[in-house]
Design an enzyme around this catalytic site. Structure first.
Site, short mmCIF file in Angstrom:
data_model
loop_
_atom_site.label_atom_id
_atom_site.label_comp_id
_atom_site.label_asym_id
_atom_site.label_seq_id
_atom_site.Cartn_x
_atom_site.Cartn_y
_atom_site.Cartn_z
N HIS A 109 7.80 -10.64 -11.02
CA HIS A 109 6.66 -10.36 -10.12
C HIS A 109 5.40 -10.29 -10.95
O HIS A 109 5.31 -9.52 -11.91
CB HIS A 109 6.90 -9.03 -9.40
CG HIS A 109 5.91 -8.75 -8.31
ND1 HIS A 109 5.95 -9.34 -7.07
CD2 HIS A 109 4.84 -7.92 -8.31
CE1 HIS A 109 4.95 -8.88 -6.33
NE2 HIS A 109 4.27 -8.01 -7.05
N ASP A 164 1.45 -9.75 -10.97
CA ASP A 164 0.36 -9.16 -10.18
C ASP A 164 -1.01 -9.62 -10.68
O ASP A 164 -1.48 -9.15 -11.70
CB ASP A 164 0.42 -7.63 -10.29
CG ASP A 164 1.52 -7.06 -9.43
OD1 ASP A 164 2.26 -6.19 -9.93
OD2 ASP A 164 1.65 -7.48 -8.28
N MET A 180 -4.90 -9.51 -10.23
CA MET A 180 -5.89 -8.65 -9.58
C MET A 180 -7.30 -9.05 -10.02
O MET A 180 -7.55 -9.22 -11.21
CB MET A 180 -5.65 -7.19 -9.99
CG MET A 180 -4.28 -6.68 -9.60
SD MET A 180 -4.08 -4.97 -10.15
CE MET A 180 -2.43 -4.65 -9.53
N HIS A 192 1.81 -12.55 -7.02
CA HIS A 192 1.19 -11.71 -5.98
C HIS A 192 -0.31 -11.73 -6.21
O HIS A 192 -0.81 -11.08 -7.13
CB HIS A 192 1.77 -10.29 -6.10
CG HIS A 192 1.22 -9.33 -5.11
ND1 HIS A 192 1.44 -7.97 -5.21
CD2 HIS A 192 0.47 -9.50 -3.99
CE1 HIS A 192 0.85 -7.35 -4.20
NE2 HIS A 192 0.25 -8.26 -3.46
N MET A 202 -3.70 -10.53 -5.55
CA MET A 202 -4.52 -9.48 -4.94
C MET A 202 -5.98 -9.84 -5.25
O MET A 202 -6.65 -9.24 -6.10
CB MET A 202 -4.15 -8.11 -5.53
CG MET A 202 -2.82 -7.59 -4.98
SD MET A 202 -2.11 -6.27 -5.94
CE MET A 202 -1.27 -7.23 -7.19
N MET A 254 3.59 -3.61 1.27
CA MET A 254 3.08 -2.75 0.20
C MET A 254 3.45 -1.30 0.51
O MET A 254 3.10 -0.78 1.57
CB MET A 254 1.57 -2.90 0.07
CG MET A 254 1.11 -4.25 -0.47
SD MET A 254 1.88 -4.68 -2.03
CE MET A 254 1.19 -3.41 -3.12
N ASP A 313 7.04 -3.37 -2.43
CA ASP A 313 6.33 -3.35 -3.70
C ASP A 313 5.50 -2.08 -3.86
O ASP A 313 4.55 -1.87 -3.12
CB ASP A 313 5.42 -4.58 -3.72
CG ASP A 313 4.64 -4.73 -4.99
OD1 ASP A 313 3.80 -5.65 -5.06
OD2 ASP A 313 4.85 -3.94 -5.93
C1 DX5 Z 1 0.37 -2.79 -7.17
C2 DX5 Z 1 1.27 -3.98 -7.50
C3 DX5 Z 1 2.70 -3.57 -7.70
C4 DX5 Z 1 2.88 -2.60 -8.88
C5 DX5 Z 1 4.29 -2.04 -8.87
O1 DX5 Z 1 -0.85 -3.26 -6.70
O2 DX5 Z 1 1.25 -4.93 -6.45
O3 DX5 Z 1 3.50 -4.73 -7.94
O4 DX5 Z 1 2.64 -3.28 -10.07
O5 DX5 Z 1 4.36 -1.12 -9.91
P1 DX5 Z 1 5.23 0.22 -9.76
O6 DX5 Z 1 6.65 -0.23 -9.54
O7 DX5 Z 1 5.03 0.92 -11.07
O8 DX5 Z 1 4.68 0.95 -8.58
ZN ZN Z 2 2.68 -6.68 -6.65
#
Ligand code: DX5
Ligand code: ZN
Length: 227
Positions: free
Chosen positions: A32, A34, A36, A65, A67, A136, A174
């Site tokens: 996964h 992320d 951002m 993912h 964001m 989420m 997630d």
């Molecule tokens: C948050 C991310 C998640 C996060 C999960 O915005 O989308 O994927 O990294 O991390 P944990 O498992 O530590 O909550």
């Molecule tokens: Zn994520």
């Protein structure tokens, strides 16, 4: 089939390649990733160059993912970097249906992510267009947060919605998932489990083994065929 998707946001970026290898050697299917942008969510993580560099040495399914604001602008870039699945935030897309089809037209799997307060009704007219829904269980932007409890009911409602519409998509959850609460998340109907801190915090191999143990006992309890 239950899949673990470790979130590299919690990884040690100074040895990222090494840690991805440990994940792969442990037989985990997904990674996964992320992304951002510091605008849609308050923090910045990384962009497509990171994906390009780990893609060279990994066969893992790259579950990206996004964001980011208006992700439609970046679908091609992340496909070229090596994404297998691209999940966009429904709230960040002016044209969500068009964004999903851009992802699919590039031969990738398309996911839609809903923030904790976003209604499942957002999905009503795209249930048969998507390959995965990401629920989420924290507000996006950071790892290491606490799981929002009413997410369990949202997952159950989504499962019911999918069954009623005869729609077949993965349900990914997630945020704040640990080896101790994952059983509840699976029972509610999720089959793709994202975890960052509970995989990369401490001994990665041991953390993965504990998740696999939790998956095995869930399957035994619920006689789930691992199709
Ligand atoms: C948050 C991310 C998640 C996060 C999960 O915005 O989308 O994927 O990294 O991390 P944990 O498992 O530590 O909550
Ligand atoms: Zn994520």
């Amino acid at each position: 089939m239950i899949k673990l998707a470790p979130s590299i946001l919690a990884a040690d970026f100074s040895i990222l390649g090494k840690q991805v290898k440990i994940i792969e050697e442990a037989g985990v299917p997904y990674l996964h990733i992320d992304v951002m942008d510091g605008s849609y969510v308050p923090s910045i993580s990384f962009g497509s160059p990171i994906i390009t560099s780990i893609r060279k040495n990994s066969k893992l399914v790259f579950d990206v993912h996004l964001m980011v604001e208006e992700p439609i602008r970046m679908i091609q870039e992340f496909k070229d970097a090596g994404a297998d699945i691209i999940t966009v935030q429904a709230e960040a897309c002016t044209h969500l249906h068009k964004t999903i089809h851009q992802i699919k037209d590039l031969g990738l799997k398309a996911g839609v992510s809903l923030n904790p307060s976003t209604s499942l009704n957002t999905l009503d007219y795209i249930l048969h267009d998507i390959d995965m829904v990401l629920i989420m269980s924290v507000n996006p932007g950071y790892g290491g947060q606490v799981f929002i409890p009413n997410t369990l009911q949202k997952i159950r409602d989504l499962k019911e919605k999918a069954l009623k519409a005869n729609a077949t998509f993965d349900i990914e959850v997630d945020g704040g998932i640990t080896q101790d609460n994952v059983n509840e998340v699976l029972k509610a109907g999720a089959n793709v489990i994202v975890s960052g801190t509970s995989v990369f915090g401490g001994d990665i191999r041991d953390n993965i083994d504990r998740f696999n143990q939790a998956f095995r006992s869930f399957k035994k309890e619920n006689e789930v065929m691992d199709g």
